[in-house]
Enzyme design. Structure first.
Site, PDB file in Angstrom:
ATOM      1  N   GLU A  28       7.665  -8.100  45.289  1.00 56.41           N
ATOM      2  CA  GLU A  28       6.838  -9.207  44.838  1.00 56.41           C
ATOM      3  C   GLU A  28       5.514  -9.135  45.580  1.00 56.41           C
ATOM      4  OE1 GLU A  28       9.111 -12.742  45.710  1.00 56.41           O
ATOM      5  OE2 GLU A  28      10.195 -12.607  43.813  1.00 56.41           O
ATOM      6  N   GLN A  46      -8.877 -17.151  41.806  1.00 51.34           N
ATOM      7  CA  GLN A  46      -9.647 -16.004  41.336  1.00 51.34           C
ATOM      8  C   GLN A  46      -9.072 -14.735  41.941  1.00 51.34           C
ATOM      9  OE1 GLN A  46     -13.922 -16.556  41.662  1.00 51.34           O
ATOM     10  NE2 GLN A  46     -14.239 -14.385  42.073  1.00 51.34           N
ATOM     11  N   ASN A  48      -9.866 -10.541  42.361  1.00 52.24           N
ATOM     12  CA  ASN A  48     -10.946  -9.559  42.282  1.00 52.24           C
ATOM     13  C   ASN A  48     -10.394  -8.176  42.598  1.00 52.24           C
ATOM     14  OD1 ASN A  48     -12.946 -11.633  41.942  1.00 52.24           O
ATOM     15  ND2 ASN A  48     -12.817 -12.010  44.131  1.00 52.24           N
ATOM     16  N   ARG A  58     -18.008  -2.407  52.828  1.00 53.48           N
ATOM     17  CA  ARG A  58     -18.398  -3.633  52.116  1.00 53.48           C
ATOM     18  C   ARG A  58     -18.247  -4.791  53.096  1.00 53.48           C
ATOM     19  NH1 ARG A  58     -18.297  -3.134  46.261  1.00 53.48           N
ATOM     20  NH2 ARG A  58     -17.499  -1.101  45.645  1.00 53.48           N
ATOM     21  N   HIS A  61     -18.930 -10.356  54.480  1.00 55.25           N
ATOM     22  CA  HIS A  61     -19.319 -11.436  53.577  1.00 55.25           C
ATOM     23  C   HIS A  61     -18.535 -12.718  53.835  1.00 55.25           C
ATOM     24  CE1 HIS A  61     -19.961  -7.732  50.831  1.00 55.25           C
ATOM     25  NE2 HIS A  61     -21.075  -7.987  51.499  1.00 55.25           N
ATOM     26  N   LYS A  71      -8.655 -15.771  51.593  1.00 56.20           N
ATOM     27  CA  LYS A  71      -8.403 -14.564  50.802  1.00 56.20           C
ATOM     28  C   LYS A  71      -7.062 -13.942  51.184  1.00 56.20           C
ATOM     29  CE  LYS A  71     -13.287 -13.350  50.397  1.00 56.20           C
ATOM     30  NZ  LYS A  71     -14.326 -12.371  50.756  1.00 56.20           N
ATOM     31  N   HIS A 118     -15.646 -11.359  56.034  1.00 52.85           N
ATOM     32  CA  HIS A 118     -14.697 -10.334  55.616  1.00 52.85           C
ATOM     33  C   HIS A 118     -15.421  -9.061  55.199  1.00 52.85           C
ATOM     34  CE1 HIS A 118     -12.171  -8.432  52.370  1.00 52.85           C
ATOM     35  NE2 HIS A 118     -11.408  -8.356  53.443  1.00 52.85           N
ATOM     36  N   TYR A 131      -7.969  -8.587  45.765  1.00 54.37           N
ATOM     37  CA  TYR A 131      -7.825  -9.789  46.574  1.00 54.37           C
ATOM     38  C   TYR A 131      -7.855 -11.052  45.740  1.00 54.37           C
ATOM     39  CZ  TYR A 131     -13.010  -9.714  46.704  1.00 54.37           C
ATOM     40  OH  TYR A 131     -14.340  -9.662  46.387  1.00 54.37           O
ATOM     41  N   ASP A 169     -26.142  -4.933  51.617  1.00 49.88           N
ATOM     42  CA  ASP A 169     -25.413  -4.888  52.882  1.00 49.88           C
ATOM     43  C   ASP A 169     -26.179  -4.177  54.000  1.00 49.88           C
ATOM     44  OD1 ASP A 169     -23.293  -6.423  52.058  1.00 49.88           O
ATOM     45  OD2 ASP A 169     -21.962  -4.731  51.632  1.00 49.88           O
TER      46      ASP A 169
END
Length: 184
Positions: A28, A46, A48, A58, A61, A71, A118, A131, A169
């Site tokens: 799961e 949401q 992503n 990345r 943020h 998240k 993150h 995520y 970035d």
């Protein structure tokens, strides 16, 4: 699901129970009831996904104010080094970070409560990263910290000459330049 606490309050590593046999495996990826019992009640709104190649970094943020996001992140292909930086004003671990390697093989997940910056770096040839967020993205509320802020001391696991960044970035401020009201 096994829950592993980290040095930052609320930042958790989640290890699912994997059922394997000759056909493959099953687990799961998310179970609301078990998540509520072991982590706390979060309503994710949401999902992503990103695909990146080796050396991509990345982050770091975050979302400010009422648009802050918790998240739950995982890797479905490849390997990343995932990083959470505590930017909660008044937190005893403000400015500290936790980094965890996430791989498609381990199926580990990383939970970041609201108040974290993150980011991640891609350590494999390619990575697909997924995520869940508990709040919708809001462009006006976005913020970021320089990925290479020397005060944070993050070892991204990628030689600096191999780091690939988006134009956005490349130009984020250091944490000390944002101050303790970072999330307001």
């Amino acid at each position: 699901m096994n829950v592993i606490k980290t040095e930052i309050e609320g930042v958790l590593i989640l290890e699912p129970r994997i059922f394997e046999d000759s056909r493959g495996y099953f687990f799961e990826t998310f179970n609301q009831k078990e998540f509520d019992e072991k982590v706390g009640h979060i309503e994710f709104v949401q999902d992503n996904e990103s695909k990146s190649s080796f050396g991509v970094v990345r982050g770091l943020h975050f979302q400010r104010g009422e648009h802050a996001q918790a998240k739950l992140v995982r890797v479905v292909k490849g390997t990343v080094l995932d990083v959470a930086v505590d930017i909660r004003p008044g937190s005893p671990t403000f400015g500290k970070h936790v980094a965890v390697e996430l791989t498609a093989e381990s199926h580990r997940q990383f939970f970041l409560p609201r108040g974290m910056a993150h980011g991640f770096s891609v350590l494999s040839d390619e990575a697909i990263f997924q995520y869940k967020c508990d709040n919708f993205y809001n462009k006006e509320s976005e913020g970021a910290i320089a990925w290479d802020d020397p005060d944070l001391g993050i070892d991204w696991g990628v030689p600096p000459g191999d780091v690939i960044l988006s134009e956005k970035d490349r130009n984020h401020p250091r944490l000390k330049d944002l101050g303790q009201d970072i999330l307001l």
